[in-house]
Design a protein around this motif. Structure first.
Motif, PDB file in Angstrom:
ATOM      1  N   ASP A 233     -15.846  16.261  -8.240  1.00  0.00           N
ATOM      2  CA  ASP A 233     -17.296  16.581  -9.037  1.00  0.00           C
ATOM      3  C   ASP A 233     -17.537  16.147 -10.409  1.00  0.00           C
ATOM      4  O   ASP A 233     -16.439  15.903 -11.217  1.00  0.00           O
ATOM      5  N   LYS A 238     -22.180  19.710  -8.965  1.00  0.00           N
ATOM      6  CA  LYS A 238     -20.710  20.508  -8.116  1.00  0.00           C
ATOM      7  C   LYS A 238     -20.943  20.660  -7.023  1.00  0.00           C
ATOM      8  O   LYS A 238     -22.212  21.093  -6.543  1.00  0.00           O
ATOM      9  N   SER A 269     -20.941  17.129  -4.387  1.00  0.00           N
ATOM     10  CA  SER A 269     -21.329  16.148  -5.143  1.00  0.00           C
ATOM     11  C   SER A 269     -21.585  14.817  -4.785  1.00  0.00           C
ATOM     12  O   SER A 269     -20.937  14.427  -3.688  1.00  0.00           O
TER      13      SER A 269
END
Length: 388
Positions: A233, A238, A269
């Motif tokens: 991420d 995220k 992500s």
């Protein structure tokens, strides 16, 4: 009615009447309700070449005009909307009526407002005397709010089959937060849903040593899923996994369940692709007790557009919005999926920019006329800078 209701747009800018026309078309997915023909006619008047593709009740518009050598730019959008009933609405949901300078109706923000603004911007650009370069595509579908199996994915395949490579694609999804242009999306997280089916062994609850409780295994599985860390991420993008269901069929209070289902959704992500997610969760299931099967549903790949050293579309839009608002927009990859994923590639820079998204899919979905004019100005600047 305690509101100053205005049903027509005679005293308003032309973009308002365009939007009202589009809203009044009850174009619930996959029905375009005549909007594709309307846009095709409008663009043909501007010397665009028109092609309409149909698949399983979906209509897709591919229109283009070549001005000369230069970059290939596309505007991507959709005319289909989610359903709406009259309950709770201030006006009829497919009326496009105006209250205090605000246009109400299903699709006003998502995303017929953008389509109307881009149409007016396209008219201004094509009719101007400024020198023009490159090729301008309109790519419109009536299958974005549904399964998206017969819409932009087929448009993208058409482009590939015809050797057409886009340099930049502007998606008109509603992206703004507090004011138009304050947030744009330079990517989207991917999404995939799945279903674990845990097979244990049934037995009497008084003799658990002779059984293998599928629900207990599922509980341990859920714990592992909720504790996953996603090391690829990046800030602002995220990965999240949410368990959406935990089900034991045919519950009996004195029977250890032999089957338990766990449903879940992952929003991931751009550091990941769907196969990464599938492999990681499959590894977890393989190391659990019992026999666990996985079925995958609705995969939508992530995409991301970063800065380029040459002909950077992201920088161009940032600068356009700075000129219009006096400040640069925030960049985001949050939210759901979009059709931008079908066009994004190493070659194609995809940016989403549209009106405010605070009322999309809601009762009393709306867009302020001032916001409609603001996004029209932004679209004009983009066209004149990128193709001018």
């Amino acid at each position: 009615m305690p509101y100053p209701l205005q049903k027509n747009a005679k005293n308003f800018p032309s973009v308002v009447s365009i939007l009202q026309y589009l809203i009044r078309a009850n174009s619930v997915t996959p029905n375009d309700a005549g909007t594709i023909a309307y846009l095709a006619h409008q663009l043909s008047q501007l010397d665009f070449n028109i092609e309409v593709m149909e698949s399983n009740g979906v209509k897709n518009l591919i229109a283009h005009r070549q001005f000369g050598q230069g970059s290939t730019f596309a505007y991507s959008g959709h005319v289909d909307v989610v359903p709406a009933t009259a309950e709770g609405w201030l006006v009829e949901p497919f009326s496009g009526d105006i209250i205090d300078g605000v246009i109400y109706g299903r699709g006003a923000a998502d995303m017929k407002g953008s389509v109307a603004a881009m149409l007016n911007a396209t008219k201004a650009f094509c009719k101007s005397n400024q020198a023009k370069y490159g090729t301008f595509f309109w790519l419109i579908t009536s299958d974005e709010e549904g399964e998206a199996t017969d819409g932009s994915v087929l448009i993208a395949e058409y482009l590939r089959q015809n050797g057409i490579s886009l340099d930049a694609c502007l998606v008109g999804e509603p992206t703004s937060h507090k004011q138009v242009g304050d947030t744009i999306k330079n990517g989207r997280r991917g999404a995939i849903s799945g279903r674990f089916t845990v097979h244990g062994k049934s037995g009497h609850v008084a003799y658990p040593e002779f059984a293998l409780n599928a629900a207990h295994i599922a509980g341990k599985l859920v714990t592992q899923l909720s504790n996953l860390e996603w090391t690829k991420d990046v800030p602002g993008s995220k990965t999240t996994l949410q368990v959406t269901g935990l089900t034991v069929p045919d519950i009996v209070d004195n029977l250890v369940p032999a089957i338990c289902e766990v449903t879940f959704n992952v929003r991931y992500s751009h550091g990941y692709k769907s196969h990464d997610i599938c492999q990681r969760l499959a590894d977890i299931a393989q190391n659990m007790e019992g026999d666990i099967k996985i079925n995958w549903e609705r995969p939508c790949e992530s995409f991301y557009t970063g800065k380029k050293s040459d002909n950077c579309f992201l920088s161009l839009i940032e600068n356009v919005i700075s000129e219009e608002l006096g400040q640069y927009p925030s960049l985001s990859t949050a939210g759901g999926t979009s059709d931008g994923r079908f066009f994004a590639s190493e070659q194609t820079q995809v940016i989403e920019c549209g009106v405010k998204n605070e009322t999309i899919h809601q009762v009393n979905e709306h867009v302020a006329i001032a916001d409609l004019l603001a996004i029209e100005r932004i679209y004009k600047r983009i066209l004149f800078k990128y193709l001018g």
